[in-house]
Design a protein around this motif. Structure first.
Motif, PDB file in Angstrom:
ATOM      1  N   ALA A  55       0.831  -1.204   0.000  1.00 49.87           N
ATOM      2  CA  ALA A  55       0.000   0.000   0.000  1.00 49.87           C
ATOM      3  C   ALA A  55       0.864   1.253   0.000  1.00 49.87           C
ATOM      4  O   ALA A  55       0.569   2.234  -0.702  1.00 49.87           O
ATOM      5  CB  ALA A  55      -0.928  -0.007   1.214  1.00 49.87           C
ATOM      6  N   GLY A  56       1.968   1.260   0.787  1.00 54.22           N
ATOM      7  CA  GLY A  56       2.867   2.411   0.775  1.00 54.22           C
ATOM      8  C   GLY A  56       3.516   2.606  -0.581  1.00 54.22           C
ATOM      9  O   GLY A  56       3.653   3.752  -1.061  1.00 54.22           O
ATOM     10  N   ALA A  57       3.913   1.499  -1.226  1.00 48.31           N
ATOM     11  CA  ALA A  57       4.502   1.615  -2.562  1.00 48.31           C
ATOM     12  C   ALA A  57       3.488   2.146  -3.567  1.00 48.31           C
ATOM     13  O   ALA A  57       3.819   2.974  -4.426  1.00 48.31           O
ATOM     14  CB  ALA A  57       5.038   0.251  -3.011  1.00 48.31           C
ATOM     15  N   ALA A  58       2.244   1.683  -3.455  1.00 50.38           N
ATOM     16  CA  ALA A  58       1.203   2.197  -4.348  1.00 50.38           C
ATOM     17  C   ALA A  58       0.974   3.686  -4.129  1.00 50.38           C
ATOM     18  O   ALA A  58       0.753   4.446  -5.081  1.00 50.38           O
ATOM     19  CB  ALA A  58      -0.090   1.417  -4.131  1.00 50.38           C
ATOM     20  N   SER A  59       1.035   4.148  -2.873  1.00 47.41           N
ATOM     21  CA  SER A  59       0.870   5.574  -2.589  1.00 47.41           C
ATOM     22  C   SER A  59       2.014   6.384  -3.195  1.00 47.41           C
ATOM     23  O   SER A  59       1.789   7.458  -3.779  1.00 47.41           O
ATOM     24  CB  SER A  59       0.807   5.792  -1.074  1.00 47.41           C
ATOM     25  N   LEU A  60       3.237   5.889  -3.072  1.00 44.86           N
ATOM     26  CA  LEU A  60       4.381   6.595  -3.659  1.00 44.86           C
ATOM     27  C   LEU A  60       4.283   6.654  -5.174  1.00 44.86           C
ATOM     28  O   LEU A  60       4.589   7.686  -5.801  1.00 44.86           O
ATOM     29  CB  LEU A  60       5.682   5.914  -3.227  1.00 44.86           C
ATOM     30  N   ILE A  61       3.860   5.552  -5.783  1.00 42.94           N
ATOM     31  CA  ILE A  61       3.689   5.544  -7.243  1.00 42.94           C
ATOM     32  C   ILE A  61       2.612   6.538  -7.660  1.00 42.94           C
ATOM     33  O   ILE A  61       2.747   7.260  -8.651  1.00 42.94           O
ATOM     34  CB  ILE A  61       3.348   4.120  -7.720  1.00 42.94           C
ATOM     35  N   TYR A  62       1.547   6.595  -6.870  1.00 47.20           N
ATOM     36  CA  TYR A  62       0.468   7.545  -7.162  1.00 47.20           C
ATOM     37  C   TYR A  62       0.985   8.984  -7.081  1.00 47.20           C
ATOM     38  O   TYR A  62       0.704   9.819  -7.956  1.00 47.20           O
ATOM     39  CB  TYR A  62      -0.688   7.317  -6.192  1.00 47.20           C
ATOM     40  N   GLN A 455      -0.491  29.629  -4.127  1.00 42.13           N
ATOM     41  CA  GLN A 455       0.950  29.456  -3.988  1.00 42.13           C
ATOM     42  C   GLN A 455       1.347  28.004  -3.712  1.00 42.13           C
ATOM     43  O   GLN A 455       2.468  27.601  -3.993  1.00 42.13           O
ATOM     44  CB  GLN A 455       1.469  30.353  -2.852  1.00 42.13           C
ATOM     45  N   THR A 456       0.425  27.248  -3.120  1.00 38.59           N
ATOM     46  CA  THR A 456       0.706  25.836  -2.796  1.00 38.59           C
ATOM     47  C   THR A 456      -0.303  24.947  -3.512  1.00 38.59           C
ATOM     48  O   THR A 456      -1.448  25.354  -3.755  1.00 38.59           O
ATOM     49  CB  THR A 456       0.617  25.593  -1.279  1.00 38.59           C
ATOM     50  N   LYS A 457       0.114  23.723  -3.829  1.00 35.47           N
ATOM     51  CA  LYS A 457      -0.773  22.800  -4.533  1.00 35.47           C
ATOM     52  C   LYS A 457      -1.844  22.269  -3.572  1.00 35.47           C
ATOM     53  O   LYS A 457      -1.620  22.093  -2.379  1.00 35.47           O
ATOM     54  CB  LYS A 457       0.015  21.640  -5.141  1.00 35.47           C
ATOM     55  N   SER A 458      -3.001  22.023  -4.127  1.00 40.76           N
ATOM     56  CA  SER A 458      -4.121  21.508  -3.331  1.00 40.76           C
ATOM     57  C   SER A 458      -4.178  19.994  -3.326  1.00 40.76           C
ATOM     58  O   SER A 458      -4.652  19.386  -2.358  1.00 40.76           O
ATOM     59  CB  SER A 458      -5.436  22.061  -3.879  1.00 40.76           C
ATOM     60  N   LYS A 459      -3.716  19.366  -4.383  1.00 37.77           N
ATOM     61  CA  LYS A 459      -3.667  17.907  -4.438  1.00 37.77           C
ATOM     62  C   LYS A 459      -2.644  17.495  -5.483  1.00 37.77           C
ATOM     63  O   LYS A 459      -2.349  18.264  -6.402  1.00 37.77           O
ATOM     64  CB  LYS A 459      -5.046  17.327  -4.739  1.00 37.77           C
ATOM     65  N   PRO A 460      -2.077  16.326  -5.345  1.00 36.72           N
ATOM     66  CA  PRO A 460      -2.279  15.408  -4.205  1.00 36.72           C
ATOM     67  C   PRO A 460      -1.461  15.840  -3.000  1.00 36.72           C
ATOM     68  O   PRO A 460      -0.349  16.344  -3.155  1.00 36.72           O
ATOM     69  CB  PRO A 460      -1.796  14.072  -4.745  1.00 36.72           C
ATOM     70  N   LYS A 461      -2.013  15.653  -1.824  1.00 39.44           N
ATOM     71  CA  LYS A 461      -1.309  15.974  -0.591  1.00 39.44           C
ATOM     72  C   LYS A 461      -0.528  14.749  -0.136  1.00 39.44           C
ATOM     73  O   LYS A 461      -1.107  13.708   0.170  1.00 39.44           O
ATOM     74  CB  LYS A 461      -2.296  16.407   0.476  1.00 39.44           C
ATOM     75  N   ALA A 462       0.782  14.908  -0.119  1.00 34.49           N
ATOM     76  CA  ALA A 462       1.653  13.753   0.120  1.00 34.49           C
ATOM     77  C   ALA A 462       1.383  13.124   1.489  1.00 34.49           C
ATOM     78  O   ALA A 462       1.293  11.891   1.613  1.00 34.49           O
ATOM     79  CB  ALA A 462       3.120  14.174   0.005  1.00 34.49           C
ATOM     80  N   LYS A 463       1.236  13.945   2.530  1.00 39.07           N
ATOM     81  CA  LYS A 463       1.025  13.386   3.866  1.00 39.07           C
ATOM     82  C   LYS A 463      -0.288  12.623   3.948  1.00 39.07           C
ATOM     83  O   LYS A 463      -0.358  11.531   4.529  1.00 39.07           O
ATOM     84  CB  LYS A 463       1.046  14.512   4.897  1.00 39.07           C
ATOM     85  N   VAL A 464      -1.325  13.202   3.341  1.00 38.60           N
ATOM     86  CA  VAL A 464      -2.634  12.527   3.390  1.00 38.60           C
ATOM     87  C   VAL A 464      -2.599  11.224   2.611  1.00 38.60           C
ATOM     88  O   VAL A 464      -3.091  10.188   3.071  1.00 38.60           O
ATOM     89  CB  VAL A 464      -3.725  13.468   2.841  1.00 38.60           C
ATOM     90  N   VAL A 465      -2.005  11.272   1.406  1.00 40.77           N
ATOM     91  CA  VAL A 465      -1.973  10.055   0.584  1.00 40.77           C
ATOM     92  C   VAL A 465      -1.145   8.970   1.258  1.00 40.77           C
ATOM     93  O   VAL A 465      -1.554   7.792   1.318  1.00 40.77           O
ATOM     94  CB  VAL A 465      -1.422  10.391  -0.814  1.00 40.77           C
ATOM     95  N   LEU A 466       0.029   9.340   1.783  1.00 43.65           N
ATOM     96  CA  LEU A 466       0.870   8.334   2.447  1.00 43.65           C
ATOM     97  C   LEU A 466       0.200   7.803   3.714  1.00 43.65           C
ATOM     98  O   LEU A 466       0.233   6.594   3.987  1.00 43.65           O
ATOM     99  CB  LEU A 466       2.227   8.938   2.778  1.00 43.65           C
ATOM    100  N   SER A 467      -0.408   8.697   4.493  1.00 42.07           N
ATOM    101  CA  SER A 467      -1.091   8.241   5.708  1.00 42.07           C
ATOM    102  C   SER A 467      -2.240   7.308   5.363  1.00 42.07           C
ATOM    103  O   SER A 467      -2.418   6.247   5.980  1.00 42.07           O
ATOM    104  CB  SER A 467      -1.604   9.443   6.505  1.00 42.07           C
ATOM    105  N   PHE A 468      -3.014   7.710   4.363  1.00 47.29           N
ATOM    106  CA  PHE A 468      -4.131   6.856   3.966  1.00 47.29           C
ATOM    107  C   PHE A 468      -3.634   5.519   3.425  1.00 47.29           C
ATOM    108  O   PHE A 468      -4.211   4.462   3.706  1.00 47.29           O
ATOM    109  CB  PHE A 468      -4.961   7.578   2.903  1.00 47.29           C
ATOM    110  N   GLY A 469      -2.555   5.559   2.636  1.00 43.20           N
ATOM    111  CA  GLY A 469      -2.021   4.311   2.098  1.00 43.20           C
ATOM    112  C   GLY A 469      -1.516   3.380   3.185  1.00 43.20           C
ATOM    113  O   GLY A 469      -1.811   2.178   3.183  1.00 43.20           O
ATOM    114  N   LEU A 470      -0.749   3.937   4.139  1.00 41.65           N
ATOM    115  CA  LEU A 470      -0.217   3.089   5.210  1.00 41.65           C
ATOM    116  C   LEU A 470      -1.329   2.561   6.107  1.00 41.65           C
ATOM    117  O   LEU A 470      -1.359   1.369   6.455  1.00 41.65           O
ATOM    118  CB  LEU A 470       0.807   3.878   6.025  1.00 41.65           C
ATOM    119  N   LEU A 471      -2.264   3.444   6.492  1.00 42.97           N
ATOM    120  CA  LEU A 471      -3.371   2.984   7.339  1.00 42.97           C
ATOM    121  C   LEU A 471      -4.248   1.989   6.602  1.00 42.97           C
ATOM    122  O   LEU A 471      -4.708   0.991   7.178  1.00 42.97           O
ATOM    123  CB  LEU A 471      -4.200   4.185   7.811  1.00 42.97           C
TER     124      LEU A 471
END
Length: 777
Positions: A55-62, A455-471
């Motif tokens: 799941a973490g690898a899939a999040s990183l690929i995403y 000034q900052t991107k709205s998505k994808p949010k790396a922390k949210v995606v990684l947290s969701f992937g790991l959880l």
């Protein structure tokens, strides 16, 4: 490794021991739940870790593949800032701003019309974010819809000035609009890969929405003004015509002022009341007559013809004749039921009572016919009374009309003229207000906070995606581990075995890990002299473990089986012990040989008999050179002494089975009288007779050995044998099940037991056995 569970009387079932009761009492605390969770994690940690890594690898690929997006937000205030003087003159009603109204405005902002207007204004049709290149899934769905649809019904291609449906859909996917809290502020947000473009589009959407509101109000006001102008002209002409008609009628009939005698309202009111009463009586009589006719239309021969007699009404209930007949009918019905129960429905007395019941039904229906005729007369009389009152009322109204015709006509003409004149004045006021409103337009909405480049991107949010992937990976791993645990329907612990089979677990026999120097390749070959003297010299190492490794956990487990056999609570001694299993290859032959070797080492006279006639694995491993065996002894071709092989180390005797071809009637051989005589001789010559039996499930041979065997030992393979299979095997062999003294959990992975036996995880520690000189093997 010894199990000290107390055996039940006759060795059949296991009673709840104090240890088991203590385990049950200690299973409710939070500490036990934590222990269960930790043990579960120990069992399934590899699955959980592997799933989490995936799941973490899939999040990183995403995160690597998805391009960043920026969101710009503009805020629009939705209100009603119209001036007071225009509110009083407004033709259109002022809407009350509520949840429904705001939701409607949100749908307008997110409509295809607004999207098409902004796309044309900013020329976004060729922008990469809105181009018709779709993801693979969208392309597949579109291809599927195109394949299933009729080519003749395909949508026409979009015009060059009108954006395509795909472009509008991609635009709307990036657009969102919502209410800010409970206020009247609407927030318009747009997401794009270009932050400046996102801000321009959000502002353009807000402007397009405000322009649409102004245009809608202009159009509504223009339409209302035009309609009012036409309506005023028509109403003026109609009011003038009505006033002229009033004056003309007055002149024609010489009416100066309304007067004359009025209609006799009291007489008409009284006649109306009497008419309503007459109609109600007529309807009631007709309904009663219809119920009579429905009842008389039933078959009098059926008992159900009088079941609805109470539905007629009070006439049937108050008729003494019907009441008497029904009482007699019910009494005869009761007598018929009693006689039918005693003598049967075809008895002559029952038939006579049934005929009398038919006569009573006919008599009751005759009385109902008489009441029906009375009801018919009452209905006709009520109908005549109603018609007479209607005639009198019509005559009274006609006379009143002749008297007041002129008065009513003039009143009607005057009322019409006044109404038309009042309506004309009202519409004139509305027309004047609409004209003023059209010259002073104002919108209900305005932009209070325009959008700017993010000034900052709205998505994808790396922390949210990684947290969701790991959880998500951890949750999926836990779910997969739980499914694996639930689907693991094999024997893992002694408690599980005892609960499923209701048998004591005699021993946990560990899986053997023989040293390299004791592998079968190092065994010496059997000499011709040993074969002639029938001496065992080439027995497999696994069958000689109790001799070569007397201080091993394996040997200690075999001793537990020997103790259970000797100390069984049965009244008679267990001299003949049968060893069987539910399925092949569970290690029953090894257990039987090891028990026999252990008994021989103790100085007792013991013989092991291979009764697995179809697959004599014991004979093939221990005495591969044997040419005669138990079958020849049963047939009388050889004597018992001529076929027995002996082990000089343990004084163990072996009675092999040497099939010379397929044994088709093995169950008949094991139930023959000659084998009973053979076992009687063995009982007299030996202290113990260990019998290696076939498995229970594939063959039925074990079921016929009950007269030969004193007790049975069931061998179950750890981690492989299904619980349902063993339960079914014991259910189909009740005689064997009743004679079982217990079960042995064979080939046990001692190191893995701590992950399955929650309450006795420390029991399997090697340090407890090393302290007493025992090895882990």
């Amino acid at each position: 490794m010894l199990q000290t569970n107390t055996l039940q009387s006759d060795g059949a079932r296991l009673p709840p021991t104090p240890q088991m009761q203590s385990d049950r009492q200690n299973t409710g605390g939070i500490g036990e739940l934590i222990k269960l969770a930790l043990v579960f994690l120990r069992r399934q940690y590899l699955v959980i870790i592997f799933t989490t890594i995936l799941a973490g690898a899939a999040s990183l690929i995403y995160l690597r593949l998805v391009s960043p997006a920026y969101t710009a937000q503009a805020q629009v205030l939705f209100e009603n800032p119209r001036a007071q003087f225009l509110q009083k003159q407004s033709l259109l009603s002022e809407p009350i701003v509520d949840v429904t109204q705001i939701e409607t405005q949100l749908q307008i902002i997110k409509s295809q019309a607004t999207a098409a207007a902004v796309i044309k204004q900013l020329k976004l049709a060729d922008h990469p974010d809105f181009r018709e290149s779709r993801p693979l899934l969208s392309w597949a769905m579109g291809w599927l819809r195109g394949w299933r649809s009729d080519p003749s019904e395909a949508a026409p291609p979009a015009s060059p000035e009108q954006p395509s449906e795909i472009t509008i859909a991609n635009f709307l996917d990036r657009l969102s609009a919502g209410r800010v809290g409970f206020s009247h502020v609407i927030e318009v947000a747009f997401t794009s890969s270009d932050p400046a473009l996102a801000a321009d589009i959000a502002n353009a959407i807000a402007k397009a929405y405000i322009n649409d509101q102004l245009e809608a109000k202009f159009e509504a006001t223009r339409t209302a003004t035009s309609w009012l102008r036409e309506r005023l002209r028509t109403l003026g002409e109609e009011a003038l015509t009505a006033e002229r008609a009033v004056e003309a009628y007055k002149s024609q009939n010489n009416i100066v002022s309304p007067g004359g005698k009025p209609i006799d309202e009291q007489q008409i009111t009284e006649l109306n009341t009497r008419l309503a009463t007459a109609r109600a009586q007529s309807s009631e009589a007709a309904a009663k007559l219809s119920r009579y006719e429905a009842l008389l239309g039933a078959d009098p021969a059926k008992p159900s013809s009088i079941s609805n007699l109470d539905a007629i009404g009070s006439d049937a209930m108050n008729s003494p004749i019907i009441t008497l007949l029904r009482q007699q009918y019910l009494e005869l019905a009761r007598r018929e039921a009693e006689l039918s129960a005693r003598v049967g429905r075809d008895h002559l007395a029952v038939v006579n009572i049934r005929n009398r019941l038919r006569e009573f039904r006919a008599s009751i229906l005759d009385e109902v016919k008489r009441l029906s005729e009375i009801s018919r007369s009452e209905a006709e009389l009520a109908k005549q009374r109603q018609e007479e009152i209607e005639k009198r009322l019509s005559l009274a109204i006609a006379q009143s009309r002749l008297t007041n015709s002129a008065e009513m006509t003039i009143r009607d003409l005057e009322s019409r003229a006044k109404s038309l004149r009042g309506l004309y004045d009202t519409f004139l006021q509305q027309y004047m207000g609409s004209t003023q409103q059209e010259s002073f337009p104002i919108s209900q909405t305005r932009v209070i906070f325009p959008a700017s480049a993010a000034q900052t991107k709205s998505k994808p949010k790396a922390k949210v995606v990684l947290s969701f992937g790991l959880l998500g990976g951890i949750a999926l791993g836990l779910l997969l581990g739980f499914v694996r645990d639930v689907m693991d329907r094999v024997f893992r612990t002694s408690s599980q075995l005892e609960a499923a089979l209701e048998l004591p677990c005699l021993s946990l026999v560990p899986i053997l890990n023989l040293p390299r120097q004791q592998r079968p390749a190092a065994r010496r070959q059997q000499t011709q002299e040993d074969s002639n003297q029938r001496i065992l010299s080439t027995a497999p190492d696994i069958h000689r473990t109790v001799v070569g490794m007397p201080l091993s956990r394996y040997t200690e487990a075999i001793r537990a089986i020997k103790i259970a056999i000797d100390h069984s609570p049965a009244k008679t001694a267990n001299q003949v012990i049968g060893v069987t299993s539910a399925l092949p290859n569970e290690g029953k032959t090894t257990i039987a040989a090891s028990v026999a070797q252990l008994i021989g080492l103790s100085g007792k006279k013991v013989i092991i008999v291979d009764c697995d006639l179809r697959n004599p694995s014991l004979s093939a491993r221990v005495v591969p050179k044997a040419v005669d065996g138990i079958i020849e002894v049963m047939n009388g071709d050889r004597s018992l002494d001529e076929v027995i092989w002996r082990d000089p180390k343990t004084n163990l005797a072996v009675l092999p089975a040497v099939p010379r071809g397929p044994v088709l009637h093995s169950s008949e051989l094991l139930s023959d009288g000659s084998i009973c005589k053979l076992f009687d001789r063995l009982r007299q010559s030996y202290d113990y007779v260990v019998v290696d039996l076939p498995p229970l499930s594939p063959l039925v041979d074990v079921r016929v050995t009950a007269p030969l065997i004193d007790c049975y030992v069931l061998v179950v393979e750890w981690g492989r044998t299904k619980i349902d299979v063993v339960q079914h095997a014991l259910h189909t062999a009740p005689t064997i099940s009743d004679a079982l003294i217990g079960a042995v959990l064979n080939k046990t992975d001692i190191k893995a037991m701590g992950r399955y036996d929650t309450y006795r995880s420390d029991y399997y520690d090697d340090s407890h056995y090393v302290r007493y000189g025992l090895s882990s093997s």
